[in-house]
Design an enzyme around this catalytic site. Structure first.
Site, PDB file in Angstrom:
ATOM      1  N   PRO A 129       0.891  -1.201   0.133  1.00  0.00           N
ATOM      2  CA  PRO A 129      -0.026  -0.113   0.013  1.00  0.00           C
ATOM      3  C   PRO A 129       0.917   1.480   0.109  1.00  0.00           C
ATOM      4  O   PRO A 129       0.353   2.430  -0.317  1.00  0.00           O
ATOM      5  CB  PRO A 129      -0.917   0.050   1.169  1.00  0.00           C
ATOM      6  CG  PRO A 129      -0.273  -1.176   2.111  1.00  0.00           C
ATOM      7  CD  PRO A 129       0.665  -2.021   1.173  1.00  0.00           C
TER       8      PRO A 129
ATOM      9  N   GLU B 257       2.110  -5.708   7.618  1.00  0.00           N
ATOM     10  CA  GLU B 257       2.953  -5.118   8.791  1.00  0.00           C
ATOM     11  C   GLU B 257       4.193  -4.584   7.993  1.00  0.00           C
ATOM     12  O   GLU B 257       4.836  -3.976   8.533  1.00  0.00           O
ATOM     13  CB  GLU B 257       3.320  -6.026   9.733  1.00  0.00           C
ATOM     14  CG  GLU B 257       1.882  -6.257  10.546  1.00  0.00           C
ATOM     15  CD  GLU B 257       1.051  -7.520   9.867  1.00  0.00           C
ATOM     16  OE1 GLU B 257       1.385  -8.022   8.678  1.00  0.00           O
ATOM     17  OE2 GLU B 257       0.074  -8.002  10.563  1.00  0.00           O
TER      18      GLU B 257
ATOM     19  N   ARG C 289      -4.071  -9.471 -20.108  1.00  0.00           N
ATOM     20  CA  ARG C 289      -5.024  -9.348 -21.234  1.00  0.00           C
ATOM     21  C   ARG C 289      -4.436  -8.318 -22.420  1.00  0.00           C
ATOM     22  O   ARG C 289      -5.073  -8.340 -23.535  1.00  0.00           O
ATOM     23  CB  ARG C 289      -6.152  -8.843 -20.604  1.00  0.00           C
ATOM     24  CG  ARG C 289      -6.208  -7.810 -19.721  1.00  0.00           C
ATOM     25  CD  ARG C 289      -7.725  -7.610 -19.223  1.00  0.00           C
ATOM     26  NE  ARG C 289      -8.594  -7.124 -20.042  1.00  0.00           N
ATOM     27  CZ  ARG C 289      -8.837  -6.032 -20.661  1.00  0.00           C
ATOM     28  NH1 ARG C 289      -7.892  -5.279 -20.464  1.00  0.00           N
ATOM     29  NH2 ARG C 289      -9.686  -5.998 -21.414  1.00  0.00           N
TER      30      ARG C 289
HETATM   31 CL1  6GU Z   1      -0.081  -4.116  -3.276  1.00  0.00          CL
HETATM   32  N1  6GU Z   1      -0.881  -4.521  -0.990  1.00  0.00           N
HETATM   33  C1  6GU Z   1      -1.530  -4.464   0.402  1.00  0.00           C
HETATM   34  N2  6GU Z   1      -1.414  -5.231   1.295  1.00  0.00           N
HETATM   35  N3  6GU Z   1      -2.634  -3.454   0.516  1.00  0.00           N
HETATM   36  C2  6GU Z   1      -2.733  -2.836  -0.550  1.00  0.00           C
HETATM   37  C3  6GU Z   1      -2.110  -2.782  -1.849  1.00  0.00           C
HETATM   38  C4  6GU Z   1      -1.116  -3.743  -1.907  1.00  0.00           C
HETATM   39  N4  6GU Z   1      -2.648  -1.950  -2.704  1.00  0.00           N
HETATM   40  C5  6GU Z   1      -3.734  -1.486  -1.957  1.00  0.00           C
HETATM   41  N5  6GU Z   1      -3.800  -1.996  -0.838  1.00  0.00           N
END
Ligand code: 6GU
Length: 240
Positions: free
Chosen positions: A89, A116, A154
């Site tokens: 994220p 984490e 795709r």
């Molecule tokens: Cl790539 N990983 C995680 N754990 N949460 C996310 C994400 C990725 N993209 C948006 N939220």
């Protein structure tokens, strides 16, 4: 095109990979997907891949030694290391322009973490490109890795039956508009009718109607797309 996925949960992938379009691409040899369990590079009899953060705090952190050695071993398989993507994220938010660019690579290595996080030295040593799929938090990078694979595959030539169909998708091409409304039979259902113009056979008129539809819908739902800079031209990466 070759994908390698490093994850603590490789068993999450086969159901998704068996889905028709992807399965067909794999069977035709257009796409190869290799799954690797990060735990295979753990040390000691407890096979610990994560540990408590120095300085305290909740959750566990993925260990630098396990992850670095796993990624290096996977990248060493095959002629080229490929482009290393880390799903987090904290990453740059994925968009169709980046998907198009990734689809021109020969090999992508996807590293999935838990939210984490990774020991910071993993970023320092491996220098991955960090990708997020949106502004929300998932429990791990696996679903995000499937999103990347799905969106990229795709665009691989030969995967979609109708090569023209993805050029008309929302977000592709120079003009990034949402799709227009589509209809099929029956012409009338519970009093809801198909717009007359679509039954007219007047193709220039239909094209105009669809364009106006796309534009109105984009203005209403995603005005942010209308005020954007055109996508940048991207340079090929020699490692991928
Ligand atoms: Cl790539 N990983 C995680 N754990 N949460 C996310 C994400 C990725 N993209 C948006 N939220």
């Amino acid at each position: 095109m070759r994908f390698d996925v490093l994850t603590l949960f490789p068993e999450m992938f086969p159901g998704y990979l068996g889905q028709s379009l992807l399965n067909l691409a794999i069977e035709r040899g257009l796409v190869e997907i290799n799954l690797h369990n990060i735990r295979d590079w753990s040390k000691g009899k407890h096979q610990q891949v994560d540990d408590r953060p120095f300085g305290g705090g909740p959750g566990m952190v993925l260990r630098v030694d396990t992850v670095v050695e796993g990624v290096e071993a996977v990248q060493a398989q095959g002629a080229r290391p490929g482009r290393l993507l880390l799903l987090t994220p904290q990453g740059k938010r994925l968009d169709q322009a980046q998907v198009e660019e990734l689809s021109r690579c020969e090999r992508l290595v996807l590293l999935c973490g838990r939210y984490e996080g990774f020991d910071e030295r993993i970023h320092e040593i491996l220098k991955p490109e960090e990708i997020s799929i949106g502004d929300y938090v998932l429990n791990g990078g696996e679903v995000a890795a499937m999103v990347v694979i799905d969106a990229v595959v795709r665009l691989v030539p030969g995967v979609l039956g109708d090569e023209a169909s993805h050029r008309a998708d929302s977000f592709s091409g120079a003009e990034r508009l949402l799709d227009f409304a589509q209809y099929t039979r029956p012409r009338e259902y519970r009093g809801h009718v198909v717009p007359e113009v679509l039954l007219s056979g007047n193709h220039p008129e239909i094209a105009r109607w669809r364009y106006e539809q796309s534009l109105a819908r984009t203005r209403e739902r995603r005005a942010d797309l209308l005020n954007r800079e055109p996508p940048e031209a991207t340079q090929p990466n020699p490692n991928s």
